[in-house]
Design an enzyme around this catalytic site. Structure first.
Site, PDB file in Angstrom:
ATOM      1  CB  CYS A  67      -1.951  10.965   7.451  1.00 24.22           C
ATOM      2  SG  CYS A  67      -0.433  10.004   7.530  1.00 24.22           S
ATOM      3  CB  CYS A  79      -2.229   7.516   8.605  1.00 24.19           C
ATOM      4  SG  CYS A  79      -1.223   8.809   9.373  1.00 24.19           S
TER       5      CYS A  79
END
Length: 303
Positions: free
Chosen positions: A44, A47
């Site tokens: 991600c 993230c």
């Protein structure tokens, strides 16, 4: 003794958890203070953007909240139970229950506002408390005490600009111009020419420049005699203002420069106005003479 700028070691504020550890790390721990759970995955991108920002915000909160990170690739059960369908997702737990949250990477300002909303704003850090004590000691004339406190801050944070400026100011006030310049030289090169980085550094730099100017002028008698002989001797009046300021006669210094501006605002490329602004910077914006001087300058310029 000041050890670092955090109230608790970083490892106690940020940790990873597992499905098995979730009950202890989040549910039980949130009975003591709010716990933020960051659901993330290695693939991600957002993230990876969020991680350093939220970790910094949590550390800056100094124990008001804790951060627990959960890799949903390895531990998907909790995220599934909470209905999390996209990441990064941050859920705040208090007293064992989820109470608030957000999804997606967020700027630091919004994360801090989120933490403040959950846990209340953080109080002053240990470094800020020591700096405040040092400033109070200096104001009360305890130069030795103030110096010791500023040195304690620099031992923990060698590039702390407020402490550097404070020590430079103590030496300048004691008449040690070279010592003051030595502390100013400690300012990191990346910030040395950027006055916007720290007002205290800008102020002490201006004060040192004024002290160097005043050192070459001698006493005021000769300058005052020149002005008495020729009230339009702006150069003598300008130098007198610098000498008066060096002698602590700030109000009189302001009046000399105001007199030049009234007589010839453009003299020497507006040197009198620029010198006034340097005075205000060196004294600080809330200094009594800075406030009064700005009022006089505004009256002359805009009347």
């Amino acid at each position: 003794m000041l050890v670092n700028g955090d109230a608790a070691p970083a490892g106690e504020l940020v940790k990873d958890t597992t499905t098995q550890g979730f009950r202890q790390d989040v549910i039980a721990e949130s009975m003591n203070q709010p716990v933020l759970v960051d659901f993330w995955a290695p693939w991600c991108g957002p993230c990876k953007q969020l991680t350093p920002v939220i970790e910094k915000a949590v550390r800056d909160a100094r124990g008001k909240v804790k951060l627990v990170k959960m890799n949903i690739d390895e531990h998907p059960a909790i995220a599934g139970q909470l209905g999390i369908q996209s990441i990064p997702a941050v859920i705040a737990f208090q007293r064992g229950q989820p109470v608030d949250g957000f999804m997606g990477a967020q700027p630091e300002s919004q994360i801090k506002a989120f933490i403040d909303r959950i846990a209340g704003p953080a109080g002053p850090s240990p470094v800020e408390e020591v700096l405040a004590a040092a400033a109070e000691a200096a104001e009360q004339g305890d130069a030795a005490g103030a110096s010791q406190l500023y040195a304690e801050v620099l031992a923990a944070e060698p590039e702390n600009l407020t402490a550097i400026a404070g020590l430079a100011r103590l030496h300048l006030d004691a008449g040690d111009l070279e010592g003051a310049k030595g502390f100013l030289a400690m300012v990191p090169e990346a910030k040395a020419n950027d006055k916007a980085q720290d007002k205290a550094i800008a102020a002490i730099r201006a004060a040192i420049e004024l002290a160097e100017q005043a050192a070459s002028l001698g006493d005021t008698a000769g300058l005052e005699a020149r002005i008495a002989a020729d009230p339009n001797d702006h150069e003598a009046r300008f130098d007198l203002a610098i000498a008066l300021n060096a002698g602590g006669r700030r109000g009189e210094a302001v009046d000399q420069l105001i007199a030049i501006i009234k007589a010839d605002r453009a003299w020497n490329d507006q040197a009198a106005r620029k010198q006034l602004l340097q005075f205000f910077e060196a004294w600080g914006p809330m200094d009594e003479q800075s406030v009064a001087g700005r009022r006089k300058l505004s009256t002359v310029l805009f009347s």
